[in-house]
Structures are given as structure tokens and as C-alpha cells.
Design an enzyme around this catalytic site. Sequence first.
Site, PDB file in Angstrom:
ATOM      1  N   TRP A  43       0.831  -1.209   0.000  1.00 19.38           N
ATOM      2  CA  TRP A  43       0.000   0.000   0.000  1.00 19.38           C
ATOM      3  C   TRP A  43       0.865   1.258   0.000  1.00 19.38           C
ATOM      4  O   TRP A  43       0.514   2.262  -0.635  1.00 19.38           O
ATOM      5  CB  TRP A  43      -0.918   0.005   1.227  1.00 19.38           C
ATOM      6  CG  TRP A  43      -1.794   1.214   1.327  1.00 19.38           C
ATOM      7  CD1 TRP A  43      -3.044   1.370   0.789  1.00 19.38           C
ATOM      8  CD2 TRP A  43      -1.504   2.444   2.008  1.00 19.38           C
ATOM      9  NE1 TRP A  43      -3.543   2.621   1.089  1.00 19.38           N
ATOM     10  CE2 TRP A  43      -2.624   3.297   1.834  1.00 19.38           C
ATOM     11  CE3 TRP A  43      -0.418   2.911   2.741  1.00 19.38           C
ATOM     12  CZ2 TRP A  43      -2.675   4.579   2.371  1.00 19.38           C
ATOM     13  CZ3 TRP A  43      -0.462   4.187   3.282  1.00 19.38           C
ATOM     14  CH2 TRP A  43      -1.584   5.002   3.095  1.00 19.38           C
ATOM     15  N   HIS A  44       1.993   1.201   0.675  1.00 17.32           N
ATOM     16  CA  HIS A  44       2.817   2.405   0.817  1.00 17.32           C
ATOM     17  C   HIS A  44       3.557   2.780  -0.461  1.00 17.32           C
ATOM     18  O   HIS A  44       3.927   3.952  -0.610  1.00 17.32           O
ATOM     19  CB  HIS A  44       3.820   2.228   1.959  1.00 17.32           C
ATOM     20  CG  HIS A  44       3.227   2.485   3.311  1.00 17.32           C
ATOM     21  ND1 HIS A  44       2.527   1.525   4.013  1.00 17.32           N
ATOM     22  CD2 HIS A  44       3.200   3.600   4.085  1.00 17.32           C
ATOM     23  CE1 HIS A  44       2.116   2.037   5.158  1.00 17.32           C
ATOM     24  NE2 HIS A  44       2.496   3.294   5.226  1.00 17.32           N
ATOM     25  N   GLY A  45       3.778   1.862  -1.362  1.00 13.02           N
ATOM     26  CA  GLY A  45       4.452   2.270  -2.584  1.00 13.02           C
ATOM     27  C   GLY A  45       4.947   1.119  -3.428  1.00 13.02           C
ATOM     28  O   GLY A  45       5.061  -0.025  -2.965  1.00 13.02           O
TER      29      GLY A  45
END
Length: 470
Positions: free
Chosen positions: A327-329
Amino acid sequence: MAFTSTTFLFLFLPILLLIYIIIYKFHKIELENLFLVIVSIIFYAWGGLQSCVLLIISIAINYVIGLLLDKWENAVVLRRSIFIIGIIINLGMLVIYKYSAFLISIVGSVGKSVDINFSMETTISSLPLGISFFTFSIISYLADVYSRKVIPQKNPIKLALFVMLFPKLIMGPIVRYSQIEKDFENREVNLHKTYRGLIRFVKGFCKKMLLANQMGIVADAIFSMQGGDNFVIAWIGALAYTLQIYIDFSSYTDMAIGLGNIFGFTFAENFDYPYVSKSIQEFWRRWHITLSSWFRDYVYIPLGGNRKGKARTYVNLGIVFLLTGIWHGANWTFIFWGIYHGFFLILERIRLREILQKAPRAVSHMYTMLVVIIGWVMFRAESIPQAIKYITSMFQFRIDNIWQLDFWKIMNRQYIFFFIISVICCIPAGKIRKKLCDNIISDLLLIGIFIFSIYFMLVSEFNPFIYLRF
């Protein structure tokens, strides 16, 4: 448009407040909602018209899906199919815009390893701001409609306002429809609430400009030196980034919650002093609370949570934190960061938690912070090899090159002062903090600090929000 830009502070926000006050006098909630939707479109379109069009299309699609879920309430198979299609559409948009280049690079690497030439260009030029945040908000809405926890919104303006409400649109917190559903129908805006909202916004602004940005300058300089081949400098850089990412993200949350209060909305808190945690499990109860609770309610529990035995619980935790990293990248560093935290959570479930509970508070806190800080180095690094090199420099205990001029030009008395203040801001002061922060004298002092922060904003070129890219 950033909350810390001159355009927002001196043009957008004052005009917005003035017009909203006038509209509020008519006591027409529909007019207030429409105005905030228009304002949110302008706010988001400022960062790119193409992204704004994409967001509006997404809202329209999910509005129709919500209505279909309501219409076919008794058709179980059809209703489930509509829900799955909705999830695929939302996740598909996220994957296409955020992960397509990363996935293509993986396919290309695999092709080269087996002597297959593979080349493909992506035409996506930029990542829509806040796509991870608003996608998760929309998915939570569909999931709650599907599980009948909320009634689907039949007014497209209200659904658009839920998704696009500008204070939380770009960087959260991840607000669920049920949390602000009543605010669409009736919300109170008064002088006291507006004043406290402004104070919360100002506090966040000051934290961002005076603390997060200063720590960011130090962290960027040292990470660009890959730790400086010196464990003292490497640790200073890691600590600076540890402070920066918390203060940076929590300051945005303060500003978002404050702005929400001004317009009558109450957003969930997103942080609860995570750096006082005595375990990684406690850390994730305190850090990015709205994301943690989202994964708990919409992934971990549906997978079975801890109800299907220890082995399944460990698998579920691993899946959740793998997804948290993703989700973060679109980078292996985020993926390994998620796996890394999942690993320690599983260890704590197996046996480590009992050991930590019996250990002295200082020991459990040192363990937690050591795990978190090393994790942040991985999170901050551009690649896995860079992360390994930096972490290695933290534990080589070399003190040569400590007098590197590039470092000491940055780490002067000003930054040492802000470093100390940043540490203090990460610690809850309990009754003392409440006594100091809840009176008019402290508010007047805050106004003075706010003016000082504006000066920093005007003279500094360093003003990024870390989570803006997520």
C-alpha cells in the site's frame, strides 16, 4: 495544493471561510454540501486536472455500484458479483496508476533472467494525489454497504463529499462513511468549534514547518551520504528521519482534523504517540490508526483473524503486513518493510510478547524503538542494497570521517535545538500538556509561533509531505 503553501494560507482558505460563513447563515445543509464539493474539486484539480477527472469518474462508478447493491439486496449471487466487480474496479485503478511500472519492471527482470527480451512502456505520466487514501475510503464504503452496516447514499453530492472532502482527501486520515454519515445531514458550526479547529490547524502547521522540515533536511543530507560511513552520523540520520516521518504525517493529520472541525466534521485520530510503545503490536495500535484499523476490519478479520488457530493467525498477519507494505508504494523497500514488521508481530504472538511483558519497561521500549528505527531506514532508502549499506553503517561502530564538513554544516545549533523539541513532541506530557495547551495564553503564544513558522515557510525551499506520494 498543499496546506503549507502561500496560495492555500493567504488566498484559498480565507476566501473559503468567508464564503462558507455566509452560506451557513442560510441554514441550508444541501447548499453547504454542494459548496464543499465544488471547493474540494478546485482544491484537487489544482494538482492536476486529469487526476480530478479520474476521481470524479471513480465516484460516479461507485455511486452506481452502491445503488445496485441496494437494488439487488435479495439476490445473493448477483449482489456478491456486483460487490466483487466494484472491488476489482477500485483496486484495478490503484494498480494501474500506482504499480503498473513496478510490475512491468519485474516482468522485464524475469524475462532477462530467462533470456527473453521484454519491453513495454507505460503511458501513465503521474500518480494521482492521494489515490491510496481515497481508494481505501471508497472500498470501505462498498464493503459496509455490502455487509449492510450502512445504507447506500442515494444523493451523489453527499457521496462525492464523503470521498472528496478536501481536508482528508490527499493524505487522510482514512475516514469511513459511517463515521461522518450524520454530518452530511446535520452538522454544527459554531465559534468555539471553529476556534479550536483553527488552533489544531495552526499546531499542525507549526510542527510541520519548524520540526518536520528541519529534521527532513538533516535526514536527507545524511541519507544522501549513505550514513557517512560513520555509526554516529548514521544514527543521527536514522533518528532524524524517525522524528521527521512521525511529525510530518501527524502534523498533516492535525491540520486535516482542524479543518474538518471548522466545517463541522469530526475525523478519527490517526496517531497516539507511537514512539512510547513497548512492543510492535502496541506501535501499530498507535501509528497510522485509521490504516491499521482498515486492514484489521477489511482484511485481517475477513481472513479469519485469530479465530482459526495459531498457524492461520500468523499467515493472516503476514498477508496483512505484506499488503501494508505494498500500500505504501511500488518499491521493494516498502514490501520488505511490511514483511519486516509482520515478522516481529508474529514473533510477539509466538513468545516474544510474554517476554516483553515481564521485561523492564526500558528494555521493551528500547527493543521496540530499535525495530522501528531500522524499519524506517528500510522505508526511507531508495533500494534494498542502499538500506543494507546504511543499516550496516549503523552497527559498524566506526568513528572515522566524523568531522565531515558537509555534515557539520547541516547539524548546527539550530537543528540540535529543533531535534530536542521534536523528541519532546513525541512524548505525551499528560496533565502538564493539557494545562499548557488549553488556555488562551498558550493560544496567544501559538499565534506568535505560527507567525515565526510562516517566516520559515517563506524563506525555505524544503517543504515536502512524505505521505503525499502515497
